[in-house]
Motif scaffolding. Structure first.
Motif, PDB file in Angstrom:
ATOM      1  N   GLU A  75     -10.363 -29.460 -43.631  1.00 23.90           N
ATOM      2  CA  GLU A  75      -9.841 -28.600 -42.563  1.00 23.90           C
ATOM      3  C   GLU A  75     -10.273 -27.161 -42.830  1.00 23.90           C
ATOM      4  N   LYS A  76     -10.999 -26.551 -41.865  1.00 21.89           N
ATOM      5  CA  LYS A  76     -11.472 -25.171 -42.044  1.00 21.89           C
ATOM      6  C   LYS A  76     -10.355 -24.156 -41.857  1.00 21.89           C
ATOM      7  N   ASN A  77      -9.410 -24.516 -41.035  1.00 24.78           N
ATOM      8  CA  ASN A  77      -8.273 -23.604 -40.809  1.00 24.78           C
ATOM      9  C   ASN A  77      -7.047 -24.139 -41.551  1.00 24.78           C
ATOM     10  N   MET A  78      -7.185 -24.218 -42.863  1.00 22.11           N
ATOM     11  CA  MET A  78      -6.115 -24.779 -43.685  1.00 22.11           C
ATOM     12  C   MET A  78      -4.914 -23.851 -43.683  1.00 22.11           C
ATOM     13  N   SER A  79      -3.750 -24.435 -43.447  1.00 22.35           N
ATOM     14  CA  SER A  79      -2.503 -23.660 -43.499  1.00 22.35           C
ATOM     15  C   SER A  79      -1.898 -23.801 -44.887  1.00 22.35           C
ATOM     16  N   ASN A  80      -0.676 -23.329 -45.043  1.00 24.37           N
ATOM     17  CA  ASN A  80       0.021 -23.476 -46.320  1.00 24.37           C
ATOM     18  C   ASN A  80       0.737 -24.817 -46.441  1.00 24.37           C
ATOM     19  N   ASP A  81       0.539 -25.664 -45.446  1.00 23.47           N
ATOM     20  CA  ASP A  81       1.188 -26.977 -45.451  1.00 23.47           C
ATOM     21  C   ASP A  81       0.631 -27.829 -46.591  1.00 23.47           C
ATOM     22  N   VAL A  82       1.506 -28.511 -47.319  1.00 29.62           N
ATOM     23  CA  VAL A  82       1.087 -29.381 -48.421  1.00 29.62           C
ATOM     24  C   VAL A  82       1.614 -30.788 -48.175  1.00 29.62           C
ATOM     25  N   LEU A  83       0.942 -31.743 -48.790  1.00 29.48           N
ATOM     26  CA  LEU A  83       1.349 -33.144 -48.666  1.00 29.48           C
ATOM     27  C   LEU A  83       2.596 -33.390 -49.507  1.00 29.48           C
ATOM     28  N   GLU A  84       3.577 -34.078 -48.913  1.00 29.55           N
ATOM     29  CA  GLU A  84       4.846 -34.335 -49.602  1.00 29.55           C
ATOM     30  C   GLU A  84       5.147 -35.827 -49.649  1.00 29.55           C
ATOM     31  N   ASN A  85       6.021 -36.211 -50.584  1.00 25.82           N
ATOM     32  CA  ASN A  85       6.306 -37.634 -50.827  1.00 25.82           C
ATOM     33  C   ASN A  85       6.809 -38.363 -49.588  1.00 25.82           C
ATOM     34  N   ASP A  86       7.658 -37.694 -48.800  1.00 25.18           N
ATOM     35  CA  ASP A  86       8.244 -38.382 -47.646  1.00 25.18           C
ATOM     36  C   ASP A  86       7.252 -38.530 -46.493  1.00 25.18           C
ATOM     37  N   GLU A  87       6.037 -38.052 -46.689  1.00 28.31           N
ATOM     38  CA  GLU A  87       5.000 -38.201 -45.663  1.00 28.31           C
ATOM     39  C   GLU A  87       4.054 -39.353 -45.987  1.00 28.31           C
ATOM     40  N   ILE A  88       4.429 -40.103 -47.014  1.00 27.16           N
ATOM     41  CA  ILE A  88       3.623 -41.253 -47.443  1.00 27.16           C
ATOM     42  C   ILE A  88       4.525 -42.477 -47.531  1.00 27.16           C
ATOM     43  N   ASN A  89       4.112 -43.558 -46.889  1.00 29.24           N
ATOM     44  CA  ASN A  89       4.835 -44.826 -46.957  1.00 29.24           C
ATOM     45  C   ASN A  89       3.998 -45.846 -47.724  1.00 29.24           C
ATOM     46  N   ILE A 105      -0.566 -34.954 -57.042  1.00 32.42           N
ATOM     47  CA  ILE A 105      -1.191 -33.982 -57.947  1.00 32.42           C
ATOM     48  C   ILE A 105      -2.357 -33.311 -57.234  1.00 32.42           C
ATOM     49  N   THR A 106      -2.317 -31.975 -57.125  1.00 30.36           N
ATOM     50  CA  THR A 106      -3.423 -31.224 -56.544  1.00 30.36           C
ATOM     51  C   THR A 106      -4.546 -31.112 -57.565  1.00 30.36           C
ATOM     52  N   LYS A 107      -5.715 -31.666 -57.234  1.00 27.54           N
ATOM     53  CA  LYS A 107      -6.835 -31.677 -58.172  1.00 27.54           C
ATOM     54  C   LYS A 107      -7.861 -30.574 -57.900  1.00 27.54           C
ATOM     55  N   GLU A 108      -8.024 -30.242 -56.632  1.00 28.67           N
ATOM     56  CA  GLU A 108      -9.036 -29.238 -56.279  1.00 28.67           C
ATOM     57  C   GLU A 108      -8.676 -28.647 -54.919  1.00 28.67           C
ATOM     58  N   LYS A 109      -8.918 -27.337 -54.758  1.00 32.21           N
ATOM     59  CA  LYS A 109      -8.579 -26.672 -53.505  1.00 32.21           C
ATOM     60  C   LYS A 109      -9.641 -25.628 -53.179  1.00 32.21           C
ATOM     61  N   ALA A 110     -10.137 -25.662 -51.943  1.00 36.87           N
ATOM     62  CA  ALA A 110     -11.112 -24.680 -51.469  1.00 36.87           C
ATOM     63  C   ALA A 110     -10.688 -24.213 -50.077  1.00 36.87           C
ATOM     64  N   GLU A 111     -11.529 -23.359 -49.447  1.00 32.08           N
ATOM     65  CA  GLU A 111     -11.168 -22.814 -48.129  1.00 32.08           C
ATOM     66  C   GLU A 111     -11.103 -23.892 -47.064  1.00 32.08           C
ATOM     67  N   ASP A 112     -11.945 -24.899 -47.193  1.00 28.17           N
ATOM     68  CA  ASP A 112     -12.028 -25.878 -46.113  1.00 28.17           C
ATOM     69  C   ASP A 112     -11.693 -27.307 -46.552  1.00 28.17           C
ATOM     70  N   TYR A 113     -11.163 -27.479 -47.740  1.00 27.93           N
ATOM     71  CA  TYR A 113     -10.724 -28.821 -48.143  1.00 27.93           C
ATOM     72  C   TYR A 113      -9.752 -28.724 -49.312  1.00 27.93           C
ATOM     73  N   ILE A 114      -9.018 -29.808 -49.526  1.00 29.97           N
ATOM     74  CA  ILE A 114      -8.125 -29.938 -50.679  1.00 29.97           C
ATOM     75  C   ILE A 114      -8.157 -31.392 -51.130  1.00 29.97           C
TER      76      ILE A 114
END
Length: 448
Positions: A75-89, A105-114
């Motif tokens: 995502e090129k327009n990445m927000s501060n939103d992060v993946l959370e446990n309750d968003e995974i089934n 676990i966050t392994k890598e983060k850039a401007e257009d991907y995580i």
């Protein structure tokens, strides 16, 4: 995301009519009034790879394993939103999984991907593992949401232990074919041949034996199968333990304990004499034995067996580097068959003397049973295919660590043992006996 430039163009035309009628000048001006980014692309979720800690069997797992799903969110327009446990089934088979553990676990983060590692553990239930990342788990700065991402891991979650049964079949020359049939695919087992469908094991036995075999399925669930070969006659090994207060008790190379009955009468009873019979499709010296005899009379002395009149000495019999076999002269007749004997009956009898009639055992030691065989050592003439394993039971100590193939089994040379057991086992199955007998170390299992 699509970029568009909205252009407002102004064309100014000025016509100057001068003296020449056809003379005309045109001036054009272009002005960029607005520059906007219009984002029409939702966050994209890609699967990078899937790892399973169940090495060599990555398509299977149980609750003890960790499953790591590595994902990449683009995502090129990445927000501060992060993946959370309750968003995974998590789905195992057709059931929504419960009580599992998930670490994001966050392994890598850039401007257009995580990149995230989704680490799953304690996965219960049974069936194919699917991971569902819900719609809207990631929202970009334009308010666009990811679409639902369903990940088929192709990993079977299996928390059910295999079930199996053992059977034996007589084959040629007194051999026995042992077969284990199992209700699911299992891993290879040392000393056993496995079928093409991985649901059956077989092995050939020359002599009788008993042990508990652990079988393990692809998902690393285990269960125990009792291997009990009782019909083999290619090699027959019988051994006896003698105590003056009880007499002889026998073992038959299939987990039987010689001396068991004497110990049940009194925990103080010690093994004073041992006898061995080896027969079948082997030479008479196939089994070689020596023992350490601890007596009242001490170093450099000898005694006479009350049963056979065979001589035995304090210390190693026949010697530290020599052996008794079926060829030896120290024979004893038991159950109408000829055995070779180590030690002697009467070692603990009050008033008994050494072979020279000296130093009688005093009455103060009556009923103490301080003397007898304390160390045993066995070896096979040909150990290419088979191993001999032996273990002794010591009063107030219990079973000590089993030994095999020429290594002495002893607690202390001045501490005679009460009972013993022997196993003649294919060399490539040796560890199976060890694993079972080691569980008994320090206990009196099998006696009472």
């Amino acid at each position: 995301m699509i970029k568009r430039k909205i252009l407002i163009s102004f064309v100014f035309c000025m016509i100057f009519i001068q003296n020449f009628v056809n003379a005309k000048y045109v001036f054009e001006y272009t002005i960029e009034a607005i520059n906007l980014d219009i984002d029409r692309t939702k966050p994209i979720i890609e699967i990078v790879n899937i790892e399973n800690t169940n090495l060599n069997y990555e398509k299977y797992a149980n609750k003890t394993h960790n499953i790591i799903v590595k994902i990449k969110i683009i995502e090129k327009n990445m927000s501060n939103d992060v993946l959370e446990n309750d968003e995974i089934n998590v789905l195992v088979g057709n059931e929504i999984a419960k009580d599992y553990k998930l670490e994001i676990i966050t392994k890598e983060k850039a401007e257009d991907y995580i990149i995230y590692d989704l680490k799953f553990s304690n996965l219960l239930g049974n069936g194919n593992l699917n991971i569902n990342i819900i719609e809207g788990a990631i929202i970009d700065t334009s308010g666009l949401k990811n679409e639902q991402k369903l990940v088929d891991t192709n990993i079977q979650i299996d928390n059910i232990s295999p079930k199996g049964s053992f059977s034996q079949e007589k084959i040629e020359e007194g051999r026995v074919k042992g077969t284990i049939k199992v209700d699911e695919k299992i891993r290879k087992v040392d000393g056993w041949n496995i079928s093409d469908d991985s649901k059956s094991l077989n092995s050939e036995f020359l002599s009788n034996v008993y042990y508990e075999l652990q079988i393990t399925d692809y998902a690393q669930n285990s269960s125990t199968i009792k291997v009990h070969v009782s019909e083999a006659t290619n090699i027959i090994l019988t051994y006896g333990s003698h105590n003056s207060e009880y007499g002889w008790s026998y073992g038959y190379s299939n987990y039987d304990i010689a001396g068991k009955e004497a110990v049940k009468v009194s925990k103080k009873h010690k093994t004073e004499a041992l006898a061995f019979l080896i027969k079948g499709n082997v030479e008479k010296d196939f089994l070689k034995v020596r023992a350490y005899d601890y007596t009242h009379w001490g170093e450099g002395t000898s005694g006479i067996c009350k049963l056979t009149k065979n001589a035995y000495k304090f210390g190693y019999n026949p010697g530290e580097n020599s052996w008794y076999t079926m060829y030896s002269l120290n024979k004893i007749k038991l159950n109408n068959e000829e055995y070779f004997e180590l030690g002697g009956g009467g070692v603990n009898l009050t008033g008994n003397t050494d072979s020279q009639g000296r130093n009688p055992i005093p009455y103060s030691e009556e009923g103490q049973y301080n003397y007898g065989i304390s160390g045993i050592n066995m070896e096979l003439k040909d150990d290419t295919y088979y191993s001999i394993i032996y273990q002794i039971l010591v009063d107030e100590v219990g079973w000590i660590e089993p030994k095999s193939d020429g290594v002495e089994c002893v607690y202390k040379h001045d501490k005679p043992f009460s009972a013993m057991r022997i196993a003649l086992i294919p060399k490539n199955q040796k560890e199976h006996i060890y694993n079972m007998w080691k569980k008994d170390i320090g206990t009196f299992n099998g006696i009472y």
